[in-house]
Design a protein around this motif. Structure first.
Motif, short mmCIF file in Angstrom:
data_model
loop_
_atom_site.label_atom_id
_atom_site.label_comp_id
_atom_site.label_asym_id
_atom_site.label_seq_id
_atom_site.Cartn_x
_atom_site.Cartn_y
_atom_site.Cartn_z
N ASP A 142 42.38 -28.18 -11.63
CA ASP A 142 41.60 -26.84 -11.91
C ASP A 142 42.35 -26.81 -13.50
O ASP A 142 42.26 -24.82 -12.18
CB ASP A 142 40.86 -26.76 -10.83
N TYR A 193 41.24 -25.32 -15.91
CA TYR A 193 40.22 -25.53 -16.59
C TYR A 193 40.69 -24.19 -17.78
O TYR A 193 40.35 -23.20 -17.23
CB TYR A 193 38.74 -25.35 -16.45
N THR A 241 33.13 -22.17 -16.06
CA THR A 241 33.13 -23.28 -14.60
C THR A 241 32.26 -23.14 -13.80
O THR A 241 31.72 -24.24 -12.99
CB THR A 241 34.65 -23.74 -13.71
N LEU A 247 35.59 -30.67 -11.54
CA LEU A 247 34.25 -30.97 -12.29
C LEU A 247 33.44 -32.62 -11.95
O LEU A 247 32.66 -32.75 -12.44
CB LEU A 247 34.45 -29.76 -13.76
N LEU A 250 29.50 -23.18 -18.99
CA LEU A 250 30.17 -24.63 -18.45
C LEU A 250 28.88 -25.35 -18.84
O LEU A 250 27.63 -25.10 -18.74
CB LEU A 250 29.85 -25.32 -17.06
#
Length: 349
Positions: free
Chosen positions: A8, A10, A14, A54, A184
């Motif tokens: 993850d 990102y 999120t 995700l 998100l």
């Protein structure tokens, strides 16, 4: 929601803006454990790409958090990515078999394909709706497969282009939109314009829609936010009556059939300055909105290189690294008991 530092990475929000069960940032302990369980099963079988939280959550939601079914959907998708299929056979262009991960960064790099195909089938992303999601527009009544074929554009080219556009919606478009919105965003707002669809071209139009819908449903779960079907006529209405009962109720709720009186509802969801003038908005991009590709994904403030522009996204698997946190512990404790445990969550397109 527990994030896994192994996968993850990102650089955008999120947490889903609406607290729906099974959506990022709104997981139960059981759902968190099922994320870890799905990842562990896939790692065990040697998968190294797209195992981020995700992505796994989208597959789990699409299968109501049945881990076995989500795993099958994920595996089927990875196999399809290795070799795209058309009519059940490996899809080939100029004699070469198409692998999606290899094709993304190479496809239509000079924009010549989009220039040609837009004359016979405008399909494009253009700015964002009021929720910050990318707006995707297709003008189905302008489809002319015969004219495209005369210019060397085969059906296979259209399917590869469709798959590449799905990939580019996932990255870089949605991450850029999420950065700008500060929350998100995982879905798009779609406009399907049926103006010009009649008996003469209905077969090729609905044939292509069937292929596109199958690709979306099977390999890109949980990407549909809202869909507006505009300028629909009695021919489409008859088809819609037949297929609507076959669709998941959650999917049906996202689809709005508006006919010819659509401007007010479109403008309630899309700012006038973001909606092309031909659909009731005020936007008139230089050179045409269908070729502008305008949106946060082209704004240096929000745009960043997509994964396929940086590396292949693979992570080296090491047994000692599998699983993190309390959810991982719960997943490990239940892994030997079977992968089919479920938790309440909606099924969605």
């Amino acid at each position: 929601m527990e994030l896994d530092p192994k996968y993850d990475h990102y650089d955008y929000p999120t947490t889903a803006p609406v607290a729906k069960p099974g959506h990022p940032g709104h997981l139960t302990e059981a759902q968190q454990a099922q994320v870890h369980q799905l990842r562990m099963l896939l790692e065990t079988e040697g998968y190294t790409k797209r195992l981020d939280t995700l992505t796994l959550l989208r597959f789990l939601r699409a299968r109501k958090f049945d881990v076995n079914l989500a795993k099958k959907m994920f595996v089927d998708t990875e196999n399809w990515r290795k070799t795209l299929l058309y009519a059940g056979q490996p899809l080939k262009i100029d004699g070469r078999t198409i692998s999606l991960d290899e094709e993304i960064g190479q496809w239509d790099r000079d924009g010549s394909f989009k220039q040609k195909v837009s004359k016979y089938y405008p399909q494009y992303y253009h700015k964002t709706d009021k929720d910050g999601r990318p707006v995707y527009i297709e003008q189905l009544g302008k489809i002319d497969l015969t004219a495209m074929k005369n210019e060397g554009i085969e059906y296979e080219h259209m399917l590869v282009n469709l798959a590449v556009e799905y990939e580019k919606m996932a990255d870089p478009r949605l991450p850029a939109c999420s950065r700008k919105a500060g929350q998100l965003l995982e879905t798009s707002c779609t406009i399907m314009d049926f103006n010009g669809v009649g008996f003469g071209n209905a077969r090729q139009v609905f044939g292509y829609i069937q292929e596109a819908s199958g690709m979306s449903q099977n390999y890109y779960p949980e990407r549909l936010g809202r869909m507006y079907l505009i300028n629909t006529n009695w021919l489409f209405t008859g088809v819609w009556r037949m297929i609507r009962p076959l669709l998941d109720p959650v999917t049906v709720e996202k689809i709005h059939v508006l006919g010819g009186n659509y401007q007010k509802e479109l403008l309630s969801q899309i700012p006038a300055e973001n909606l092309p003038k031909e659909f009731g908005g005020s936007c008139q991009c230089e050179g045409g909105c269908h070729l502008s590709n305008a949106g946060p994904w082209n704004d240096p403030q929000y745009a960043k290189p997509a994964w396929w522009e940086q590396n292949d996204g693979a992570i080296e698997n090491r047994p000692t690294e599998i699983g993190h946190g309390e959810g991982a512990a719960a997943a490990g404790a239940t892994a030997t008991e079977g992968a089919g445990a479920t938790a309440p969550a909606p099924a969605a397109a």
